[in-house]
Design a protein around this motif. Sequence first.
Motif, PDB file in Angstrom:
ATOM      1  N   PHE A 413       0.835  -1.203   0.000  1.00  0.00           N
ATOM      2  CA  PHE A 413       0.000   0.000   0.000  1.00  0.00           C
ATOM      3  C   PHE A 413       0.870   1.254   0.000  1.00  0.00           C
ATOM      4  N   LEU A 414       1.904   1.236   0.828  1.00  0.00           N
ATOM      5  CA  LEU A 414       2.828   2.374   0.919  1.00  0.00           C
ATOM      6  C   LEU A 414       3.568   2.581  -0.400  1.00  0.00           C
ATOM      7  N   LYS A 415       4.028   1.502  -1.009  1.00  0.00           N
ATOM      8  CA  LYS A 415       4.743   1.611  -2.283  1.00  0.00           C
ATOM      9  C   LYS A 415       3.821   2.105  -3.396  1.00  0.00           C
ATOM     10  N   PHE A 416       2.571   1.624  -3.395  1.00  0.00           N
ATOM     11  CA  PHE A 416       1.594   2.104  -4.386  1.00  0.00           C
ATOM     12  C   PHE A 416       1.438   3.622  -4.272  1.00  0.00           C
ATOM     13  N   ALA A 417       1.279   4.105  -3.019  1.00  0.00           N
ATOM     14  CA  ALA A 417       1.059   5.539  -2.794  1.00  0.00           C
ATOM     15  C   ALA A 417       2.285   6.354  -3.223  1.00  0.00           C
ATOM     16  N   ARG A 418       3.489   5.855  -2.930  1.00  0.00           N
ATOM     17  CA  ARG A 418       4.702   6.581  -3.322  1.00  0.00           C
ATOM     18  C   ARG A 418       4.834   6.667  -4.844  1.00  0.00           C
ATOM     19  N   GLN A 419       4.608   5.536  -5.514  1.00  0.00           N
ATOM     20  CA  GLN A 419       4.697   5.517  -6.981  1.00  0.00           C
ATOM     21  C   GLN A 419       3.657   6.464  -7.583  1.00  0.00           C
ATOM     22  N   PHE A 420       2.460   6.446  -7.000  1.00  0.00           N
ATOM     23  CA  PHE A 420       1.378   7.309  -7.460  1.00  0.00           C
ATOM     24  C   PHE A 420       1.758   8.782  -7.287  1.00  0.00           C
ATOM     25  N   SER A 421       2.356   9.108  -6.140  1.00  0.00           N
ATOM     26  CA  SER A 421       2.697  10.511  -5.846  1.00  0.00           C
ATOM     27  C   SER A 421       3.756  11.047  -6.810  1.00  0.00           C
ATOM     28  N   ARG A 422       4.579  10.146  -7.370  1.00  0.00           N
ATOM     29  CA  ARG A 422       5.590  10.563  -8.349  1.00  0.00           C
ATOM     30  C   ARG A 422       5.026  10.656  -9.762  1.00  0.00           C
ATOM     31  N   ASP A 423       3.705  10.397  -9.860  1.00  0.00           N
ATOM     32  CA  ASP A 423       3.017  10.446 -11.160  1.00  0.00           C
ATOM     33  C   ASP A 423       3.586   9.410 -12.129  1.00  0.00           C
ATOM     34  N   GLU A 424       3.986   8.256 -11.566  1.00  0.00           N
ATOM     35  CA  GLU A 424       4.513   7.166 -12.377  1.00  0.00           C
ATOM     36  C   GLU A 424       3.497   6.025 -12.368  1.00  0.00           C
ATOM     37  N   PRO A 425       2.921   5.676 -13.537  1.00  0.00           N
ATOM     38  CA  PRO A 425       1.910   4.618 -13.579  1.00  0.00           C
ATOM     39  C   PRO A 425       2.427   3.296 -13.021  1.00  0.00           C
ATOM     40  N   LEU A 426       1.567   2.584 -12.320  1.00  0.00           N
ATOM     41  CA  LEU A 426       1.914   1.273 -11.777  1.00  0.00           C
ATOM     42  C   LEU A 426       1.566   0.221 -12.826  1.00  0.00           C
ATOM     43  N   THR A 427       2.548  -0.129 -13.632  1.00  0.00           N
ATOM     44  CA  THR A 427       2.326  -1.027 -14.766  1.00  0.00           C
ATOM     45  C   THR A 427       2.311  -2.480 -14.313  1.00  0.00           C
ATOM     46  N   PHE A 428       1.927  -3.346 -15.232  1.00  0.00           N
ATOM     47  CA  PHE A 428       1.901  -4.781 -14.960  1.00  0.00           C
ATOM     48  C   PHE A 428       3.294  -5.292 -14.612  1.00  0.00           C
ATOM     49  N   ASP A 429       4.306  -4.826 -15.348  1.00  0.00           N
ATOM     50  CA  ASP A 429       5.686  -5.252 -15.073  1.00  0.00           C
ATOM     51  C   ASP A 429       6.124  -4.808 -13.675  1.00  0.00           C
ATOM     52  N   TRP A 430       5.746  -3.594 -13.301  1.00  0.00           N
ATOM     53  CA  TRP A 430       6.097  -3.081 -11.974  1.00  0.00           C
ATOM     54  C   TRP A 430       5.482  -3.962 -10.890  1.00  0.00           C
ATOM     55  N   VAL A 431       4.204  -4.324 -11.063  1.00  0.00           N
ATOM     56  CA  VAL A 431       3.509  -5.160 -10.081  1.00  0.00           C
ATOM     57  C   VAL A 431       4.163  -6.545 -10.010  1.00  0.00           C
TER      58      VAL A 431
END
Length: 600
Positions: A413-431
């Motif tokens: 959850f924390l990593k999702f929020a950080r990635q989101f705050s940097r305006d970087e999409p959470l892609t399938f590869d990232w997940v």
Amino acid sequence: MNCHIDDLYPYFMRHAKQIFPMLDCMEDLRKISDLRVPANWYPEARAIQRKVIFHAGPTNSGKTHHAIQRYLAAKSGVYCGPLKLLAHEIFEKSNNAGVPCDLVTGEERTFVDEEGRQAEHVACTIEMCSVTTPYEVAVIDEIQMIRDISRGWAWTRALLGLCAEEIHVCGEPAAINFVTELMYTTGEEVEVRNYKRLTPFSILDHAVESLDNLRPGDCIVCFSKNDIYSISRQIEIRGLECAVIYGSLPPGTKLSQAKKFNDPEDPCKILVATDAIGMGLNLSIKRIIFNSLVKPNINEKGEKELDTISTSQALQIAGRAGRFSSIFKEGEVTTMHRDDLPILKEILSRNVDAIEDIFVSLSQVDGMYFVCNIDDFKFLADMIQHIPLNLRSRYVFCTAPINKKQPFVCTSFLKFARQFSRDEPLTFDWVCRHVSWPLVPPKNIKDLVHLEAVHDVLDLYLWLSYRFMDMFPDANHVREIQKELDSIIQVGVRNITRLIRATETNAPPGTNPLSNQRRLGPSPVSPRRVRGAPKAQDSGVEGWQLDKSLGSRLVQEGLLTPDLLRQLQKEWSKVHRQEEEGVKLVAGNNKTKGNKKKKK
């Protein structure tokens, strides 16, 4: 120059508004903070005269069946249920009956129309129902959950806000008076239809006492996952197969285990489960066996307590025996331990508490309402307070339904929020990199628990993908690997006794890998009593020091709260000090006597 103190007021106010800008909009804040008349929050529902029909009855009385028949016959309708499993069941039943129906849950949207046009009927989890879409018929299932301190708001919102000509409410008779009174505030009358149980169940006069006395169609109900592990292992030692169902399993795995248990051709004839079987699964159970009558609960303050199950909970579980649609036309209920049986009989003999009493005692706003527990919301808010997010995004993240007991889920959850705050999409590869996909079948219980946590993380991604589609763009790919993961977990659960053996083999010498499992023995009646613990007068402080790990386990299990543990530590320290002072006093007296003898 002399001036009056009042002359300073304008300058004070100008300064105060610079420091506290909300002073300029205090009137607006006062209006939006007025929680006294929730019915007025739903103007679309107040604009029509709704007909409210309460289908009241115990488990397996056909109350929901009658409501669903009206739902299927209507031109348009919405079904609102407490579980994804129930929403899926109505979704499939509706489409199989030739009534096109969509499915909406927090993590999933399924449209039967290939072009994505919405059907006239929709089955959804209750949090996802629309209060602006007009329907002919709405069904609200398990209305007694309106008293739930965490989720009750969703039933209140649906009951007050659904814009439907007919509202069919299903649930326990204990909720009739409350729903009637609530509808009085909206000017709507309630028609009550009472139902009786279709098949009888009886409370046996003897406990099972030993797993050697199990029979086909038995379901052992536990309130801890570790008890499930322990009992399923002991059943396997006796050469029997058993199915396993508990709350944190994915829906697909629960359905797979239910199918295995229900299949007359399958050698699996025993079920070990938590109270997760109380809703959403059709099971062919002949006899319900309560392994314990004590369950961890969350009180209105958000604190974990251990308490004897309520009459409502006991009836919900006992009612799974002898279902109308199963091969067993009569059900039986008993306990594993002899000492628990009279307690169970006493619990089941009580009347279910009327819901309005609970509301009055908890009320924090005018009338019959109370503010739901928001500890989970605050927990997530604290976790991401240092992450730069705009107000709307921060609010949505804080409403995410996550299991805060799972460290991996919280970290994700924390990593999702950080990635989101940097305006970087959470892609399938990232997940995939984050969860280390592809994953392999579990080798032990620890692996299985981790896979369940990964499934929850993928659920979180899907939930967020419907709120931030551009930032969580690969929902379809994530859903595909989640289905694969569900199959991997199913393999693990089918081999759960092998996993338990592997866990026991790999455990360090002198430790119990399932250390907080409950031994087969009578369940405690009081949450303050731990069976088998030494009495205070028989235990020295050395025993307490040696048993600190036990104290930690009791806190984790919910048998003790941290405050109670600290209080016990203080009491032990006080006893120890008194004993030391007593020893010193005796030693001093002996020394004095010795000196007197020398003088003589």
